[in-house]
Scaffold this motif. Structure first.
Motif, mmCIF file in Angstrom:
data_model
loop_
_atom_site.group_PDB
_atom_site.id
_atom_site.type_symbol
_atom_site.label_atom_id
_atom_site.label_comp_id
_atom_site.label_asym_id
_atom_site.label_seq_id
_atom_site.Cartn_x
_atom_site.Cartn_y
_atom_site.Cartn_z
ATOM 1 N N TRP A 55 0.816 -1.215 0.000
ATOM 2 C CA TRP A 55 0.000 0.000 0.000
ATOM 3 C C TRP A 55 0.848 1.263 0.000
ATOM 4 N N ALA A 56 2.043 1.178 0.567
ATOM 5 C CA ALA A 56 2.872 2.379 0.731
ATOM 6 C C ALA A 56 4.230 2.176 0.076
ATOM 7 N N THR A 57 4.833 3.289 -0.299
ATOM 8 C CA THR A 57 6.192 3.253 -0.836
ATOM 9 C C THR A 57 7.121 3.950 0.150
ATOM 10 N N PRO A 58 8.369 3.501 0.165
ATOM 11 C CA PRO A 58 8.925 2.426 -0.636
ATOM 12 C C PRO A 58 8.449 1.056 -0.164
ATOM 13 N N ALA A 59 8.409 0.149 -1.115
ATOM 14 C CA ALA A 59 8.150 -1.265 -0.824
ATOM 15 C C ALA A 59 9.248 -2.060 -1.530
ATOM 16 N N MET A 60 9.806 -3.028 -0.821
ATOM 17 C CA MET A 60 10.905 -3.818 -1.378
ATOM 18 C C MET A 60 10.611 -5.294 -1.244
ATOM 19 N N VAL A 62 12.091 -9.289 -2.158
ATOM 20 C CA VAL A 62 13.220 -10.169 -2.476
ATOM 21 C C VAL A 62 12.619 -11.526 -2.818
ATOM 22 N N ALA A 63 12.923 -12.025 -4.011
ATOM 23 C CA ALA A 63 12.385 -13.308 -4.475
ATOM 24 C C ALA A 63 10.861 -13.339 -4.305
ATOM 25 N N GLU A 64 10.216 -12.263 -4.708
ATOM 26 C CA GLU A 64 8.757 -12.115 -4.696
ATOM 27 C C GLU A 64 8.151 -12.034 -3.292
ATOM 28 N N GLU A 65 8.976 -11.948 -2.252
ATOM 29 C CA GLU A 65 8.484 -11.811 -0.876
ATOM 30 C C GLU A 65 8.677 -10.367 -0.417
ATOM 31 N N LYS A 66 7.610 -9.766 0.112
ATOM 32 C CA LYS A 66 7.727 -8.396 0.617
ATOM 33 C C LYS A 66 8.509 -8.425 1.921
ATOM 34 N N ILE A 67 9.631 -7.697 1.934
ATOM 35 C CA ILE A 67 10.475 -7.637 3.118
ATOM 36 C C ILE A 67 10.287 -6.297 3.821
ATOM 37 N N TYR A 68 9.978 -5.259 3.060
ATOM 38 C CA TYR A 68 9.892 -3.915 3.637
ATOM 39 C C TYR A 68 8.815 -3.107 2.935
ATOM 40 N N GLU A 69 7.989 -2.457 3.755
ATOM 41 C CA GLU A 69 7.014 -1.487 3.269
ATOM 42 C C GLU A 69 6.996 -0.350 4.278
ATOM 43 N N SER A 70 7.209 0.850 3.817
ATOM 44 C CA SER A 70 7.267 2.016 4.694
ATOM 45 C C SER A 70 5.890 2.333 5.277
ATOM 46 N N HIS A 71 5.886 3.236 6.233
ATOM 47 C CA HIS A 71 4.631 3.732 6.797
ATOM 48 C C HIS A 71 4.787 5.207 7.129
ATOM 49 N N ILE A 72 3.680 5.902 7.206
ATOM 50 C CA ILE A 72 3.704 7.333 7.506
ATOM 51 C C ILE A 72 4.349 7.549 8.867
ATOM 52 N N GLY A 73 5.250 8.515 8.914
ATOM 53 C CA GLY A 73 5.936 8.846 10.156
ATOM 54 C C GLY A 73 7.181 8.024 10.424
ATOM 55 N N GLU A 74 7.571 7.188 9.485
ATOM 56 C CA GLU A 74 8.748 6.348 9.682
ATOM 57 C C GLU A 74 9.994 7.211 9.836
ATOM 58 N N LYS A 75 10.757 6.921 10.856
ATOM 59 C CA LYS A 75 12.006 7.642 11.128
ATOM 60 C C LYS A 75 13.153 6.980 10.358
ATOM 61 N N PHE A 76 14.232 7.750 10.170
ATOM 62 C CA PHE A 76 15.368 7.261 9.395
ATOM 63 C C PHE A 76 15.937 5.967 9.960
ATOM 64 N N GLU A 77 16.131 5.885 11.272
ATOM 65 C CA GLU A 77 16.745 4.695 11.853
ATOM 66 C C GLU A 77 15.894 3.448 11.607
ATOM 67 N N GLU A 78 14.572 3.598 11.641
ATOM 68 C CA GLU A 78 13.684 2.473 11.355
ATOM 69 C C GLU A 78 13.811 2.057 9.889
ATOM 70 N N ALA A 79 13.839 3.044 8.997
ATOM 71 C CA ALA A 79 14.007 2.756 7.572
ATOM 72 C C ALA A 79 15.337 2.046 7.334
ATOM 73 N N LYS A 80 16.385 2.515 7.984
ATOM 74 C CA LYS A 80 17.708 1.914 7.805
ATOM 75 C C LYS A 80 17.705 0.450 8.261
ATOM 76 N N GLU A 81 17.064 0.181 9.383
ATOM 77 C CA GLU A 81 16.989 -1.194 9.879
ATOM 78 C C GLU A 81 16.221 -2.083 8.896
ATOM 79 N N ASN A 82 15.146 -1.552 8.322
ATOM 80 C CA ASN A 82 14.351 -2.321 7.358
ATOM 81 C C ASN A 82 15.109 -2.556 6.052
#
Length: 94
Positions: A55-60, A62-82
């Motif tokens: 539903w949200a970008t960025p979405a990533m 790997v091998a057709e499995e969703k590993i990461y999808e951002s959310h509103i208010g996501e902080k940099f450190e959380e994004a980096k961990e994902n």
């Protein structure tokens, strides 16, 4: 290793944050630089984007499995961990 499908929207601040996190992680661990990203602008390629469950970008995926999808208010450190989880999964997936 598996390629990462990276869905984004032009001008999206969370997408820019994910790219910055990726670059920072590569500078910390050069092995991450070996992971290939297929960046897909969902505005230009809706026919590809609609084949994936997110539903949200960025979405990533790997091998057709969703590993990461951002959310509103996501902080940099959380994004980096994902993004790190995405890179690790890609490196571990043959």
């Amino acid at each position: 290793m598996a390629k990462v499908k990276f869905f984004y929207v032009n001008g999206c601040p969370y997408c820019a944050q994910a790219r910055k996190a990726r670059e920072e992680l590569i500078s910390e661990n050069p092995a991450y630089g070996k992971v290939e990203f297929e960046e897909i602008d969902e505005g230009l390629h809706p026919e590809i984007a609609e084949q994936y469950d997110y539903w949200a970008t960025p979405a990533m995926f790997v091998a057709e499995e969703k590993i990461y999808e951002s959310h509103i208010g996501e902080k940099f450190e959380e994004a980096k961990e994902n993004v790190k989880k995405v890179l690790e999964k890609a490196l571990a997936t043959a």
